[in-house]
Design a protein around this motif. Structure first.
Motif, PDB file in Angstrom:
ATOM      1  N   GLU A 121     -31.030  -8.550  -8.757  1.00  0.00           N
ATOM      2  CA  GLU A 121     -31.397  -7.436  -9.721  1.00  0.00           C
ATOM      3  C   GLU A 121     -31.811  -5.859  -9.549  1.00  0.00           C
ATOM      4  O   GLU A 121     -31.254  -5.832  -9.269  1.00  0.00           O
ATOM      5  CB  GLU A 121     -33.152  -8.023  -8.884  1.00  0.00           C
ATOM      6  N   ASN A 122     -32.392  -5.941 -10.531  1.00  0.00           N
ATOM      7  CA  ASN A 122     -32.737  -4.484 -10.683  1.00  0.00           C
ATOM      8  C   ASN A 122     -33.338  -3.711  -9.538  1.00  0.00           C
ATOM      9  O   ASN A 122     -33.635  -4.545  -8.883  1.00  0.00           O
ATOM     10  CB  ASN A 122     -32.909  -3.930 -11.678  1.00  0.00           C
ATOM     11  N   GLY A 123     -32.156  -2.846  -8.665  1.00  0.00           N
ATOM     12  CA  GLY A 123     -33.224  -2.391  -7.344  1.00  0.00           C
ATOM     13  C   GLY A 123     -32.826  -3.253  -6.713  1.00  0.00           C
ATOM     14  O   GLY A 123     -32.765  -2.809  -5.362  1.00  0.00           O
ATOM     15  N   ALA A 124     -31.778  -4.224  -6.419  1.00  0.00           N
ATOM     16  CA  ALA A 124     -31.459  -4.812  -5.321  1.00  0.00           C
ATOM     17  C   ALA A 124     -29.794  -3.943  -4.188  1.00  0.00           C
ATOM     18  O   ALA A 124     -29.392  -4.334  -3.164  1.00  0.00           O
ATOM     19  CB  ALA A 124     -30.518  -6.371  -5.713  1.00  0.00           C
ATOM     20  N   GLY A 176     -34.754  10.055 -12.174  1.00  0.00           N
ATOM     21  CA  GLY A 176     -33.615   9.624 -12.028  1.00  0.00           C
ATOM     22  C   GLY A 176     -33.029   9.374 -10.534  1.00  0.00           C
ATOM     23  O   GLY A 176     -32.392   8.796 -10.521  1.00  0.00           O
ATOM     24  N   GLU A 177     -34.338   9.336 -10.121  1.00  0.00           N
ATOM     25  CA  GLU A 177     -34.037   8.441  -8.353  1.00  0.00           C
ATOM     26  C   GLU A 177     -34.061   7.082  -8.310  1.00  0.00           C
ATOM     27  O   GLU A 177     -33.698   5.929  -7.587  1.00  0.00           O
ATOM     28  CB  GLU A 177     -34.741   8.876  -7.010  1.00  0.00           C
ATOM     29  N   LEU A 178     -33.801   5.897  -9.758  1.00  0.00           N
ATOM     30  CA  LEU A 178     -34.802   4.596  -9.801  1.00  0.00           C
ATOM     31  C   LEU A 178     -33.018   4.029 -10.195  1.00  0.00           C
ATOM     32  O   LEU A 178     -32.334   4.894 -10.707  1.00  0.00           O
ATOM     33  CB  LEU A 178     -35.218   4.769 -11.192  1.00  0.00           C
ATOM     34  N   SER A 179     -32.852   3.256  -9.740  1.00  0.00           N
ATOM     35  CA  SER A 179     -32.317   2.315 -10.565  1.00  0.00           C
ATOM     36  C   SER A 179     -32.236   2.501 -11.745  1.00  0.00           C
ATOM     37  O   SER A 179     -33.058   2.364 -12.406  1.00  0.00           O
ATOM     38  CB  SER A 179     -31.690   1.062 -10.128  1.00  0.00           C
ATOM     39  N   GLY A 180     -30.619   1.883 -12.223  1.00  0.00           N
ATOM     40  CA  GLY A 180     -30.760   2.395 -14.378  1.00  0.00           C
ATOM     41  C   GLY A 180     -31.595   1.753 -14.842  1.00  0.00           C
ATOM     42  O   GLY A 180     -32.713   1.835 -16.083  1.00  0.00           O
ATOM     43  N   GLY A 181     -31.784   0.045 -13.946  1.00  0.00           N
ATOM     44  CA  GLY A 181     -32.661  -1.455 -14.591  1.00  0.00           C
ATOM     45  C   GLY A 181     -34.218  -0.552 -14.823  1.00  0.00           C
ATOM     46  O   GLY A 181     -35.029  -0.870 -15.850  1.00  0.00           O
ATOM     47  N   ARG A 218     -30.223  -3.153 -21.731  1.00  0.00           N
ATOM     48  CA  ARG A 218     -29.009  -2.337 -21.530  1.00  0.00           C
ATOM     49  C   ARG A 218     -29.144  -2.442 -20.340  1.00  0.00           C
ATOM     50  O   ARG A 218     -30.278  -1.491 -19.242  1.00  0.00           O
ATOM     51  CB  ARG A 218     -28.590  -1.642 -22.126  1.00  0.00           C
ATOM     52  N   GLY A 219     -28.609  -3.319 -19.485  1.00  0.00           N
ATOM     53  CA  GLY A 219     -28.568  -2.646 -18.111  1.00  0.00           C
ATOM     54  C   GLY A 219     -29.818  -3.192 -16.969  1.00  0.00           C
ATOM     55  O   GLY A 219     -30.147  -3.038 -15.794  1.00  0.00           O
ATOM     56  N   ILE A 220     -29.972  -4.092 -17.789  1.00  0.00           N
ATOM     57  CA  ILE A 220     -31.635  -4.829 -17.290  1.00  0.00           C
ATOM     58  C   ILE A 220     -31.211  -6.372 -16.364  1.00  0.00           C
ATOM     59  O   ILE A 220     -30.612  -7.066 -17.229  1.00  0.00           O
ATOM     60  CB  ILE A 220     -32.863  -5.283 -18.166  1.00  0.00           C
TER      61      ILE A 220
END
Ligand SMILES: Nc1ncnc2c1ncn2[C@@H]1O[C@H](COP(=O)(O)OP(=O)(O)OP(=O)(O)O)[C@@H](O)[C@H]1O
Length: 550
Positions: A38-41, A451-456, A481-483
C-alpha cells in the motif's frame, strides 16, 4: 544457488516515523521480483536503502553472499546495483551519449600527451560513443541518436537512456557489471506500447542474469512481468511467493512464505504455504496477494452508485489552444462522470488546463452552467465557476511540498477559517484530520510537511483539497496515479458519491479498467481531437485503445 540479494530484519526510521520495521527479502540472479504494498508501506524507502541513499538503522544486506554496508550511492553502484526513479534524472541539456556515460566517461590513454591529457580529464570521445552505442544496442534501442539532447526525448526514451546508463558499466567494467536493477513505478507515464518495450528490455536483462526489483501499483503488470513477489505492509514483509502470471511457471524459485510474525495481518491464511518451499508449489492467486496487501477482499473495487444526469454543468464549444486541443466540443452534466481516454500527449491535460483557465484559449468558448463565458483566459474563472483541478504534475504544480498537509488541503478555502481577521488553525487542522481519515492518508500528523509523505499519500491530499473545497465541477487528471489498489477503491467510492450528490466530474485516465469501471460515458482523444464520446457500455478496452491510436 547463492541468492543475488538477501535482506534480513531491515529497519529504518525518520524521527518518530518507522518507515521499515523488519523487512526480509530474497532475490535470485535473473529473477524479476515485484515489490507490492500500500501507499506508505515502505517500498521506496527500502529501495533507497538498497541504492545507498539511506543507511538502515538495523538489519543485514547480503549481495551475492557477501555482507555489504553502503555509505552512499557510489558504494551500491560499485557492486552493480542501479536504481531508476519514477522522476527521471537526466541532464536535459546534455546529449544522449553524454548522459549515458555521465560520471563514468572513458579517459584517453596511450601516448604521453594523452596520459597528460587524461590527468586533466580528457574524455575519449570515440570510446564514449562506442560505450553508449553498445549499451543502447543491448537494450534494442540502437535507433536512438547519440547526439539528440536528452530534454527533447519522450519519457520512454529518457527511461531507456537511464537504463543504458546503468548498463554502461557492465559493458566496460566487469568488476561492477549491472547485477540488480531497481525500477520504481516505471510505467506510470508510459503508453502501452512503451510499456511493452520496457518489458522486452527487462526480459532481455533477466535472461542475461540481471535481477530486477519491480515496484508498481499496477498489479496486472506485476503479474505479466514478475516471477515472484514480496508484499510489504506497514514497513514489514508479510508474504512472499510466486506470481500467478506465465513467468511463475518458468522460475525455479521458492513458493509462498507467509511471515507469521506479523500480528497485524488479518488476512486469510488458507493456501499459505509454510516457509519450507518446493519448486512445484502453485503460484499465489492475485486476489490473495491483494488480501496480503490491504488486509481485505477488493471485490467491490468499482462500487456502483445510483446517480442521474442533470442539467448541463459545463459546455466546451470548439475549444482550441496553442498547447494542444483542436476544436474540442462536449457537454458535461451534473451527476455525470465523463471519462477521457487517449495516449500521453494527445491533448487531454491541455484541454483540462484550458477549461480551468490556466492556458489561453485561441478559439472557441467554455461555458459553465449557462453563464456567459469568461472574457479572457488565463484567468481565475475557476473560483467563480466552482471548478477544481487535480493536476497530473503533483510535484511541480499540484502541491506545496514544503508546506503542511493542512496548508495544502485548506489553501483554497482559507476565508472560511477566518474569525475576526485571524485564522482558526485548530479548525483547519480538524478538517484535515477528517479528510486524512476518509482517504486513509498515512502521515504522522496534519502538520507534517507534505513532501515527506509517500507519493500515493501526497496524491490523496491533492484530491482531498477538491473534496474539501466542495467544487461543483471536478477536473481530475490521472487522480489515482501512484495510488494503491485499496485506496483506489476509496477514491472511486468518493467519485461515485460526488456524482450521486449532483457534482459533474471529468476524469482523465490512462488506466482503462478505471475508466470502464467508474465512468458513465467515455470520450477518446487522438492528436488533440476528441474523436468519439459513447456510453461506457459501448466501449471495450481494445476499442478504446484503437480509437486512441487513431
Ligand atoms: N524523508 C522522510 N522523512 C519522513 N518520513 C518519511 C521520509 N521518507 C519516507 N517517510 C515515511 O516513510 C513511510 C514509507 O514511505 P515510502 O515512500 O517508503 O512508502 P511507499 O511504499 O513507497 O509508498 P507509495 O506507494 O505511496 O510511494 C511513509 O510513512 C513516509 O511518510
Amino acid at each position: 544457488m547463492i541468492p543475488r540479494l538477501t535482506l534480513t530484519g531491515i529497519r529504518k526510521s525518520f524521527g518518530a516515523t518507522r518507515a521499515l520495521d523488519g523487512v526480509d527479502l530474497n532475490v535470485q540472479p535473473g529473477e524479476v521480483h515485484a515489490i507490492i504494498g500500500e501507499n506508505g508501506a515502505g517500498k521506496s524507502t527500502l529501495m533507497r536503502v538498497l541504492s545507498g541513499a539511506h543507511r538502515p538503522d538495523e538489519g543485514e544486506i547480503r549481495f551475492d553472499g557477501e555482507l555489504v554496508d553502503f555509505a552512499g550511492p557510489r558504494d551500491s553502484q560499485s557492486i552493480g546495483i542501479a536504481m531508476i526513479y519514477q522522476e527521471l534524472n537526466l541532464a536535459p541539456d546534455l546529449s544522449v551519449c553524454e548522459n549515458i556515460t555521465l560520471g563514468r566517461e572513458p579517459r584517453t590513454s596511450g601516448t604521453t600527451i594523452r596520459r597528460l591529457a587524461r590527468g586533466v580529464g580528457w574524455v575519449d570521445r570515440a570510446a564514449e560513443r562506442q560505450w553508449a552505442t553498445e549499451a543502447l544496442q543491448k537494450l534494442n534501442c540502437g535507433h536512438l541518436s547519440l547526439d539528440r539532447q536528452a530534454g527533447e526525448l519522450s519519457i520512454a526514451e529518457q527511461q531507456m537512456v537511464e537504463i543504458a546508463r546503468a548498463v554502461v558499466t557492465s559493458t566496460n567494467n566487469s568488476s561492477s557489471s549491472l547485477k540488480l536493477l531497481i525500477l520504481d513505478e516505471p510505467t506510470s507515464s508510459l503508453t502501452q506500447v512503451d510499456t511493452q518495450r520496457l518489458f522486452d528490455v527487462i526480459e532481455r536483462l533477466a535472461a542475461d542474469g540481471v535481477s530486477i526489483l519491480y515496484i508498481s501499483h499496477f498489479l496486472e503488470e506485476c503479474e505479466r512481468i514478475a516471477d515472484r513477489f514480496t508484499v510489504l505492509r506497514d514497513g514489514r514483509t508479510v508474504a512472499t511467493g510466486r506470481m500467478p502470471g506465465e513467468h511463475s511457471d518458468q522460475a525455479n524459485l521458492p513458493s509462498v512464505t507467509k511471515h507469521t510474525d506479523d500480528e497485524r495481518t488479518d488476512v486469510d491464511d488458507a493456501n499459505v504455504q509454510s516457509p519450507a518451499v518446493a519448486d512445484d508449489d502453485p503460484p499465489t492467486p492475485m486476489d490473495q496477494i491483494i488480501r496480503y496487501m490491504v488486509g481485505r477482499d477488493m471485490s467491490d473495487l468499482y462500487p456502483k452508485f445510483t446517480h442521474t444526469r442533470g442539467e448541463v454543468a459545463l459546455e466546451v464549444k470548439q475549444v482550441c489552444s496553442e498547447a494542444g486541443p483542436r476544436s474540442v466540443s462536449f457537454q458535461l452534466h451534473r451527476g455525470e462522470i465523463l471519462g477521457i481516454a487517449g495516449l500521453i500527449g494527445a491533448g487531454r491535460t491541455e484541454t483540462l488546463r484550458a477549461i480551468f483557465g490556466l492556458d489561453a484559449i485561441t478559439d472557441g468558448v467554455v461555458c459553465v452552467a449557462g453563464k456567459p463565458p469568461a472574457p479572457r483566459r488565463p484567468d481565475l474563472s475557476w473560483v467563480r465557476d466552482s471548478m477544481g483541478l487535480v493536476s497530473e504534475d503533483r510535484k511541480n504544480e499540484g502541491l506545496f511540498l514544503d508546506r503542511s498537509l493542512t496548508d495544502n488541503l485548506t489553501i483554497t478555502r482559507m476565508d472560511s477559517y477566518r474569525k475576526a481577521g485571524l485564522l482558526d488553525i485548530g479548525a483547519m487542522s480538524r478538517s484535515t484530520q477528517t479528510w486524512m481519515q476518509r482517504l486513509d492518508v498515512k502521515a504522522s500528523s496534519a502538520q507534517q510537511p507534505i513532501g515527506e509523505l509517500s507519493g500515493g499519500n501526497q496524491q490523496k491530499i491533492a484530491l482531498a483539497r477538491l473534496l474539501h473545497h466542495d467544487c461543483e465541477i471536478l477536473l481530475l487528471d490521472e487522480p489515482t496515479r501512484g495510488i494503491d489498489i485499496g485506496s483506489k477503491g476509496v477514491i472511486y467510492r468518493q467519485i461515485g458519491e460526488l456524482a450521486a450528490s449532483g457534482k459533474a466530474i471529468l476524469l482523465v485516465s490512462s488506466y482503462l479498467p478505471e475508466l470502464l469501471g467508474v465512468c458513465d460515458s467515455i470520450g477518446v482523444f487522438s492528436r488533440g481531437v476528441l474523436t468519439d464520446v459513447r456510453e461506457t457500455s459501448q466501449w471495450t478496452e481494445h476499442e478504446l485503445l484503437t480509437a486512441a491510436i487513431g
